[in-house]
Design a protein around this motif. Structure first.
Motif, PDB file in Angstrom:
ATOM      1  N   TYR A 242       6.098  -0.504  -3.390  1.00  0.00           N
ATOM      2  CA  TYR A 242       6.257   0.904  -3.755  1.00  0.00           C
ATOM      3  C   TYR A 242       7.660   1.402  -3.434  1.00  0.00           C
ATOM      4  CZ  TYR A 242       5.686   5.937  -3.840  1.00  0.00           C
ATOM      5  OH  TYR A 242       5.848   7.278  -4.107  1.00  0.00           O
ATOM      6  N   TYR A 310       1.034   7.042  -1.149  1.00  0.00           N
ATOM      7  CA  TYR A 310       2.345   6.781  -1.741  1.00  0.00           C
ATOM      8  C   TYR A 310       2.863   8.052  -2.426  1.00  0.00           C
ATOM      9  CZ  TYR A 310       0.743   2.007  -1.005  1.00  0.00           C
ATOM     10  OH  TYR A 310       0.267   0.852  -0.443  1.00  0.00           O
ATOM     11  N   SER A 312       4.962  10.668  -4.260  1.00  0.00           N
ATOM     12  CA  SER A 312       6.022  10.432  -5.243  1.00  0.00           C
ATOM     13  C   SER A 312       7.018  11.575  -5.258  1.00  0.00           C
ATOM     14  CB  SER A 312       5.416  10.254  -6.637  1.00  0.00           C
ATOM     15  OG  SER A 312       4.663  11.391  -6.995  1.00  0.00           O
TER      16      SER A 312
END
Length: 522
Positions: A242, A310, A312
């Motif tokens: 990621y 995660y 963004s």
């Protein structure tokens, strides 16, 4: 029953061709010779010496292609011999006859080499209908596939293992040879010796190994017919480490399909340096027997969880093929109660059903657009349904799809709640995926009366079998009148059957749109 068996046999035969095969081979010899030995330390020392000789030639003449091939081959053999002999220079330097072999230290936990199996890409022969081109990049270094065990739930892994692109290089200081590992999806160049070089890469090998492990033949039709048995396969999954500075491209497959359907597109897009430098690719995988409004509801939950793990910095791009495009359409729509009111006579709170049933019904029909989505690409999407869902083929599938008991138990036949059909299809049982693709399905009709969120640009790619009847054309499954959206930023009709997303024209169009997205987001 005979017609159903014939249908399934036809589909099985159509999918007999291998999507990908990976075979271990003996790599081609380079332009140097080494003494052979059964002692891995002797062989590693030979390959280190060959790499050093080639490196000195490159220092004198960077255009020496043979020296580059020798260097890369020697570094690959170092890594291959370390693997087969289970030697670990990252634990402690290895003393050889003429050299000391060491490993460049990286303090990041995810870079811990002890977690990975480093497989030289030149030892892999890749074939299959989804791997038509070996996307590689010329440069310095030995491309490897870095394989490690994954936590599928918490790491958003597509398979029990991650398969990453990495490239090994060797630097020399006196008699010391230091192996470094870099990621060609994160960097285009590398420093070796006194020069900066393009970093060699094999973008296809990790995809092929992942595709083989996915075993798509066990997902496509079985997940359509028996979605409850594959509930655990529902997930968002990422294909690479990621990077919060890269835009996520979320790929959503269609009916009787799986994430593997995207591999031809992925393979080609990774060959574009601008795309790989700015985008990272994720999947949404789900049993396609579920009605697509329900699959969209699950996806919203998955997006909530993914954002926690995660977070963004950039708005994602969603690409949906076929029914995956219908799911994507739901993600960029503010329904309010308009869909609900189209189907039912009373608001949710007045329905006399269990809390579980009410949750499924409301999550599937009352929703808001997702703020993390910045653009959508629809490919072969039946926005207004497909006549195939109502003909004998669609009805055959409807009888074969076995929904979960929790859905089957939801009673939709209570006259107190049913809105007058007015020519629409309002069935008395919970619909499956085929039902929700019928042109006269009440959900389909209601959804298409609601505009897409005006702040989210979207694009259309449609297929045309080439019968010359445009605009009344079709890709064999979805007619143009269903895939067309008048508000699209762009529309491209490609000569294709329903698998338009795998054609060179559609892949080039996706590439173009992703580049356009980069410009608009700067």
């Amino acid at each position: 029953m005979k017609i159903y068996l014939t249908l399934l046999t036809t589909l099985a035969l159509a999918g007999c061709a291998k999507f990908a095969t990976v075979k271990v081979i003996k790599p081609q010899l380079a332009g140097f010779t080494v003494k052979t030995s059964t002692d891995p330390l002797v062989m590693i020392d030979e390959y280190v010496g060959a790499a050093e000789t080639a490196w000195h030639k490159l220092e004198r003449n960077p255009a020496d292609d043979q020296a580059m091939r020798d260097y890369n081959f020697a570094v690959s053999r170092i890594c291959g011999t370390l693997r087969t002999s289970k030697l670990t220079p990252w634990t402690a330097p290895i003393r050889l006859a003429s050299h000391t072999l060491a490993w460049e230290h990286d303090s990041r936990p995810e870079r811990n080499p002890s977690k990975y199996d480093f497989i030289p890409s030149d030892e892999l022969k890749i074939t299959g209908k989804y791997m038509d081109v070996r996307e590689v990049k010329a440069g310095i270094g030995a491309p490897l596939v870095a394989k490690r065990i994954a936590d599928q739930v918490h790491e958003l892994a597509p398979t029990p293992h991650f398969y990453y692109n990495v490239t090994a290089t060797a630097n020399f200081v006196g008699s010391r040879c230091v192996i470094s590992i870099d990621e060609p999806l994160e960097q285009e160049t590398v420093r070796v010796g006194q020069r900066t070089w393009p970093l060699a890469a094999d973008y296809t090998a990790p995809l092929a190994m992942m595709l083989v492990e996915m075993e798509p033949e066990k997902l496509n039709i079985p997940r359509l017919l028996h979605p409850a048995e594959f509930a655990a396969t529902t997930r968002i999954a990422r294909l690479e480490p990621y990077n919060p500075n890269k835009t996520v491209v979320l790929l959503v497959h269609g009916l009787a399909s799986s994430p593997t359907t995207w591999f031809p597109l992925l393979n080609h897009l990774r060959g574009d340096p601008e795309i790989r430098d700015h985008y990272q690719f994720w999947f949404y995988s789900y049993p396609s027997g579920y009605p697509y409004p329900y699959s969209a509801a699950i996806l919203r939950q998955e997006l909530d969880q993914a954002e926690k793990r995660y977070p963004s910095k950039k708005k994602m791009v969603v690409i949906g093929h076929s029914m995956g495009g219908c799911i994507s359409r739901v993600l960029i729509t503010d329904s309010g109660h308009r869909i609900w009111d189209k189907m039912f006579t009373v608001p949710p709170e007045k329905m006399d059903v269990s809390s579980e049933d009410k949750h499924i019904l409301t999550e599937s029909s009352i929703f808001s657009h997702r703020p993390e989505i910045g653009r959508v690409i629809f490919i072969s999407t039946p926005h207004r349904g497909s006549d195939l869902a109502t003909n004998w083929l669609g009805q055959a599938f409807t009888r074969l799809v076995k929904l979960p008991a929790t859905m089957v138990s939801i009673g939709l036949d209570d006259a107190r709640y049913q809105r007058s059909a007015n020519g629409l299809k309002h069935i008395s049982r919970f619909p499956d995926s085929v039902d929700t693709l019928a042109p006269n399905n009440d959900f389909v009709v209601a959804l298409n009366e609601i505009p897409i969120s005006p702040d989210i640009p979207y694009h259309t790619i449609a297929g045309d079998r080439g019968k010359g009847d445009s605009p009344n054309s079709s890709d064999g499954v979805v007619p143009y009148w269903s895939s067309h959206q008048s508000g699209a930023r762009s529309e491209l009709v490609v000569p294709s059957h329903h698998g338009a997303h795998q054609t060179s024209q559609a892949i080039a169009e996706v590439d173009r749109i992703l580049r356009e997205n980069l410009k608009s987001s700067r």
